[in-house]
Design an enzyme around this catalytic site. Structure first.
Site, PDB file in Angstrom:
ATOM      1  CG  HIS A  28      66.644 -38.759  55.645  1.00 22.92           C
ATOM      2  ND1 HIS A  28      67.790 -38.137  55.231  1.00 22.92           N
ATOM      3  CD2 HIS A  28      65.923 -38.979  54.531  1.00 22.92           C
ATOM      4  CE1 HIS A  28      67.760 -37.996  53.919  1.00 22.92           C
ATOM      5  NE2 HIS A  28      66.632 -38.486  53.473  1.00 22.92           N
ATOM      6  CG  ASP A  50      63.545 -37.019  51.945  1.00 20.80           C
ATOM      7  OD1 ASP A  50      64.770 -37.078  51.748  1.00 20.80           O
ATOM      8  OD2 ASP A  50      62.845 -38.028  52.129  1.00 20.80           O
ATOM      9  CG  ASP A  59      67.445 -41.127  51.015  1.00 20.47           C
ATOM     10  OD1 ASP A  59      67.540 -42.280  50.566  1.00 20.47           O
ATOM     11  OD2 ASP A  59      66.430 -40.432  50.898  1.00 20.47           O
ATOM     12  CG  HIS A  92      68.366 -36.818  48.631  1.00 20.08           C
ATOM     13  ND1 HIS A  92      68.893 -36.351  49.805  1.00 20.08           N
ATOM     14  CD2 HIS A  92      67.327 -37.593  48.984  1.00 20.08           C
ATOM     15  CE1 HIS A  92      68.200 -36.812  50.822  1.00 20.08           C
ATOM     16  NE2 HIS A  92      67.239 -37.580  50.358  1.00 20.08           N
TER      17      HIS A  92
HETATM   18 ZN   LIG Z   1      65.885 -38.680  51.486  1.00 16.71          ZN
END
Ligand SMILES: [Zn+2]
Length: 1004
Positions: free
Chosen positions: A262, A264, A374, A578
């Site tokens: 993951h 970001d 997420d 996000h």
């Molecule tokens: Zn995230």
């Protein structure tokens, strides 16, 4: 027999930590190390390789915050290591518990080819297996000294989150730069012992398997000579072979492991660093795929793929090769893993359009699953959008973070506002960073709520958030867990393969209707107001740009700016990531976002202006009003333009005895008292009061707001225990604009100026706040005299209802919720709307008055917060908001007024009459996009939906010579199984289900 479990378990831990793990590298020699610190921002790879480095020693400090240092390491493999496996160990000063949250590196060969990424859980580079001895080793490391923002003591305000304030203090000390012998047998022994030791403690104490494992571990430890671990590791492993070979129970839970990182797209690092994070992780994962034939890796977020392609072509080549082999798998089909609460209808749709199109264009691959592990909650408009994009499955684990209520299913059908159902899976492992630990695997099996009818779950496996990905240790553990007694089974699989099995075994899964509300991170609807306003404004401008350039292209041959719009859309979509739109990134990210949104606005305004001038005709002879809203306004048709008509008359302004004022436009009479509060808003048509008796609307309220954790993300319910009503006014006076009242208040270190006007039966409130508070929450309150159990707030392509009461823990937990352009509450026959141009957070509560036993529905919009982590200066400065209270509004009025406040009229010199490209004869049908087809064919694409939650039969007419029409998906591809409506004289009849979304593509 006596119970000696704890003794053996403690022995295992100490022997592993102190003797066996250190023996993985039994011999090492130091490398020569030199470093060049890039003076500013990251430099191209060639420049880093060509720089002249200076010597640096292990133990020396290095790395100003956000700096880039190019290390060169060199050495010679000792001759007497011939025949051994040798690795380089590169420890930049890592804390092994923070992969992705601190310094990182990407290793290159001298010719500039990338080798792999470096992070705390991945410090090795293979030199040879076996080596001959005498090899010269020379590697370069592009090291990023990203500072630690989220520390062991989390959520402490720090200036490190922006290069502009972070200073130059070195953040790390070089820890180890060695050539070392790698003892594969000891490494395998470590994995054996970890897998069995971690499984053992998860098993029931009264079961035989637990004791079998304990005794096997004990025999292995007995077989290992702690003074000669390397010489006895094989004997230790032999003692474990038997218990590792016994198969899983037939009823064992089945885990589909999916290699994952993951990443970001921005968070505790700026966007530019994510470009490099992705390069590091993809380098690592392509290397791991080559070493591990069973392993499968997935990556979502087309934007991140595009970054690799653009910025690291040599890594991209490896990715392309692994994709072709079917082992590096695109997933998600969105441009980024966006927030799904706040993006507007079209933006949410375009996340899929641009994400899917990238994977189709690059690889010819279209995946069915939406990958949002997420994201902070899921709006009920999303299922229909997923389906319209041609996808059919959703994965997230985030709802497991909810504070109060445990979600009842892990595999289910999620039903949205229009009735669309999407097959959805919540991985019961409750993390997107699974590391194949025994505790995680056991938790997934125990936690899975659909046991007995389903058996499969998915585990996203690899270090994430800041990237890193799967490690060889995780792959080795998964191999042992493939079929092991006492454990769930683990198999590397693609999401598509997992979903196929999950659907096949569970033909009638349970159904969850409505939003997937995350009972956490509720303040992300408010934090970083300027980022949110930038998003809303950009969405509106993109609508206008597409509408007017399409109109100008069809009518005047004006060039349609395909590439420009494509680029701007992708910029806006990226910022819906996000941690950006939710306001949870470091100061650097939000400072840049503000600039980016300003540039987007300027560019779009230029595009709009050029298109309108191309349409407007003779500029010397009058003024045109362009109406981009989906409803006619002041005589100007939706999507058209006509000459300026007489302006709406200003409301009459009268004084009150208490120093206040009355604003009255014949439709609405608003009483503003001497404190500047709205004590009455009387709907003159319906002859009824809007404001609850004895109370005041347009009331600013301020709360202390210091959540228990996650400052920018969370507001905890106790914030409401303390409130200060801002009732003292510095000034209440007629405003500059006729028929307006200006109210000025000071509080704390801040000041607010409001201008109230009444127009067309609507109370407009423009609020300017010069905000200098700390850890406070500012709300604007409207106590409404309305008796209602539920209220509506706009979502994508429709609206969703929430309770005004707190009967259940599920309802009580929704104490802060998301709206797009309106919130609406009503009694049969009469309602009231609050519309907004930029705010997303709100809360609605109800009380029964002692005075008259009537119900007050208290609607409060959230204006500003002032958390100090991760941006210590969040929201300090000046902010402007527009809201309007619309008494007497039915749901259709709320929808229309919401569009109006977000799409102000534009006035352009000219004398043409511009008929809309598309008209619809039913106001319930809202057109959300008019554009030219993305493929450059010149076709006109129109997207619309039923907006009120009822049925609609409407005629949609084109204002151009349409020669054909097709119903398409969001990617503008004709739907094979849907018949096109009959095109008669340029118009089609459409019949829509409640909230149904339709895309039509007209050829010309
Ligand atoms: Zn995230």
């Amino acid at each position: 027999m006596h119970d000696d479990r704890e003794l053996v378990e403690a022995r295992l831990k100490r022997v592993l930590d102190e003797r066996i793990r250190p023996a993985v590298y039994p011999a090492s020699v130091p490398l020569d190390v030199a470093v060049w610190h890039a003076p500013g921002e990251p430099v191209p790879v060639a420049e880093g390789l060509a720089a002249s480095p200076s010597p640096i020693a292990v133990g020396d400090p290095w790395g100003a915050p956000w700096g880039t240092s190019w290390f060169t390491v060199a050495g010679t493999v000792p001759a007497d290591w011939a025949g051994r496996t040798v690795e380089v160990i590169l420890d930049l000063g890592f804390d092994e518990n923070m992969p992705g949250f601190q310094c990182e590196g990407l290793v290159y060969r001298p010719d500039g080819t990338p080798v792999k990424g470096l992070n705390p859980r991945n410090q090795w580079v293979r030199v040879g297996a076996p080596v001959q001895g005498g090899e010269e080793v020379r590697l370069h490391i592009e090291a990023a000294s990203n500072p630690v923002i989220l520390d062991y003591h989390p959520f402490v305000p720090t200036k490190l989150g922006d290069k502009a304030t972070a200073g130059s203090e070195p953040q790390y000390r070089l820890a180890r730069m060695d050539l070392a012998i790698f003892d594969e047998t000891v490494w395998q022994l470590v994995i054996d012992l970890e897998v069995l030791g971690e499984l053992m403690v998860e098993l029931p104490v009264d079961g035989a398997r637990r004791w079998e494992l304990l005794r096997a571990v004990e025999r292995a430890l007995d077989a290992i000579d702690l003074q000669d671990v390397n010489g006895t590791a094989a004997a230790g492993r032999a003692e474990l072979a038997g218990v590792l070979a016994t198969p899983a129970a037939p009823s064992a839970h089945r885990i589909s492991a999916v290699g994952h990182a993951h990443i970001d797209s921005a968070w505790l690092w700026p966007l530019r660093e994510t470009v490099r994070k992705v390069a590091r992780t993809t380098s690592n994962m392509t290397a791991l795929l080559e070493d591990e034939p069973d392993f499968v890796f997935v990556m979502s977020q087309a934007q991140q793929w595009a970054w690799v392609k653009e910025h690291r072509p040599e890594v991209w080549a490896r990715v392309v090769k692994a994709v072709a082999a079917g082992r590096f798998v695109p997933t998600g089909g969105m441009w980024v893993e966006s927030d799904t609460n706040m993006p507007g209808s079209e933006a949410m749709a375009r996340q899929f359009v641009h994400g899917k199109r990238f994977f189709l264009d690059e690889f010819g691959i279209e995946n069915d699953e939406v990958w949002l592990p997420d994201t902070f909650g899921f709006a009920a408009g999303l299922p229909q959008i997923i389906k319209a994009a041609g996808s059919k499955r959703l994965l997230t684990q985030k709802i497991s973070w909810s504070q109060v209520n445990k979600f009842p299913h892990h595999t289910f059908l999620w039903e949205g506002i229009d009735g669309t159902r999407i097959f959805t899976h919540f991985p019961p492992v409750d993390t997107y960073n699974c590391s194949m630990k025994g505790s995680e695997i056991a938790h997934a099996a125990r936690n899975f709520k659909d046991k007995g009818v389903a058996r499969h779950s998915l585990a996203p496996t690899g270090w994430g958030d800041g990237g890193g990905g799967t490690t060889r240790e995780m792959v080795a553990k998964a191999a042992r867990l493939r079929d092991l007694e006492g454990s769930a089974t683990v198999t590397w699989e693609t999401p598509a393969d997992f979903f196929a099995k999950a659907e096949a075994e569970y033909p009638n899964p349970p159904v969850w209707v409505g939003e997937l509300y995350l009972e956490l991170h509720r303040a992300t609807l408010t934090s970083q107001a300027k980022t949110k306003q930038g998003n809303r404004r950009s969405e509106s401008l993109l609508r206008e740009a597409e509408l007017w350039t399409a109109t100008a292209a069809v009518r005047a041959g004006h060039p349609y700016p395909h590439e420009q719009l494509d680029r701007i859309w992708k910029t806006v979509l990226l910022h819906q990531f996000h941690d950006i739109l939710p306001g949870s990134s470091i100061a650097w990210v939000h400072r840049e976002a503000e600039k980016t949104y300003a540039a987007v606005a300027e560019e779009l305004n230029d595009i709009i202006d050029a298109a309108q001038r191309a349409l407007a005709g003779n500029p010397g002879s009058g003024e045109l009003v362009f109406n981009a809203a989906p409803h006619a306004r002041n005589g100007v048709p939706a999507g058209g333009a006509s000459a300026v008509t007489a302006p709406a008359l200003a409301a009459e302004l009268r004084t009150r005895d208490d120093g206040g004022y009355v604003l009255d436009d014949g439709l609405l009479r608003v009483e503003i008292d001497g404190r500047g509060l709205v004590v009455s808003a009387y709907d003159l048509r319906a002859q009824r009061e809007t404001v609850a008796p004895g109370q005041a609307a347009n009331l600013l309220q301020i709360h202390p707001d210091f959540p228990n954790m996650w400052d920018a993300w969370d507001v905890d319910q106790f914030y409401r225990n303390t409130v200060t009503d801002l009732v003292d006014a510095d000034e209440v006076a007629p405003g500059e604009e006729p028929g307006s009242v200006r109210v000025v208040r000071s509080f704390g270190a801040s000041r607010v100026t409001q201008v109230l006007t009444v127009k067309a039966g609507r109370l407009d409130i423009r609020t300017e706040v010069d905000w200098h508070e700390t850890e406070k929450f500012l709300k604007l309150a409207f106590p409404l005299d309305v008796h209602a159990d539920r209220y509506a707030s706009e979502s994508q392509y429709g609206h969703a209802y929430r309770a005004t009461h707190t009967n259940t823990s599920w309802e009580a937990a929704k104490f802060e919720a998301c709206n797009h352009k309106f919130v609406h509450v009503e009694e049969p026959g009469w309602g009231v709307a609050l519309v907004t141009d930029s705010t997303y957070g709100h809360d609605v509560t109800r009380t029964v008055r002692a005075l008259d036993s009537g119900t007050t529905t208290m609607l409060r919009v959230s204006l500003l917060r002032a958390p100090r982590f991760p941006d210590p200066e969040t929201d300090q400065g000046t902010h402007r908001f527009s809201h309007a209270l619309v008494p007497g509004a039915a749901i259709g009025d709320a929808i229309r007024e919401g569009w109006f406040v977000n799409l102000p009229e534009r006035r352009v010199p000219g004398d043409a009459v511009i008929a809309p490209l598309v008209t619809v004869d039913d106001d319930a049908v809202v057109v959300t996009a008019v554009k030219l087809a993305d493929d450059g064919s010149g076709d006109v694409v129109v997207r619309f939906h039923e907006s009120r939650g009822g049925r609609a039969r409407a005629r949609l007419s084109t204002g151009f010579a349409a020669t054909g029409v097709a119903v398409t998906d969001l990617l503008e591809r004709p739907l094979a199984d849907v018949a096109a409506p009959e095109l008669t004289d340029g118009s089609v009849a459409v019949s829509l289900r409640p909230f149904e979304l339709v895309t039509l593509r007209f050829s010309r």
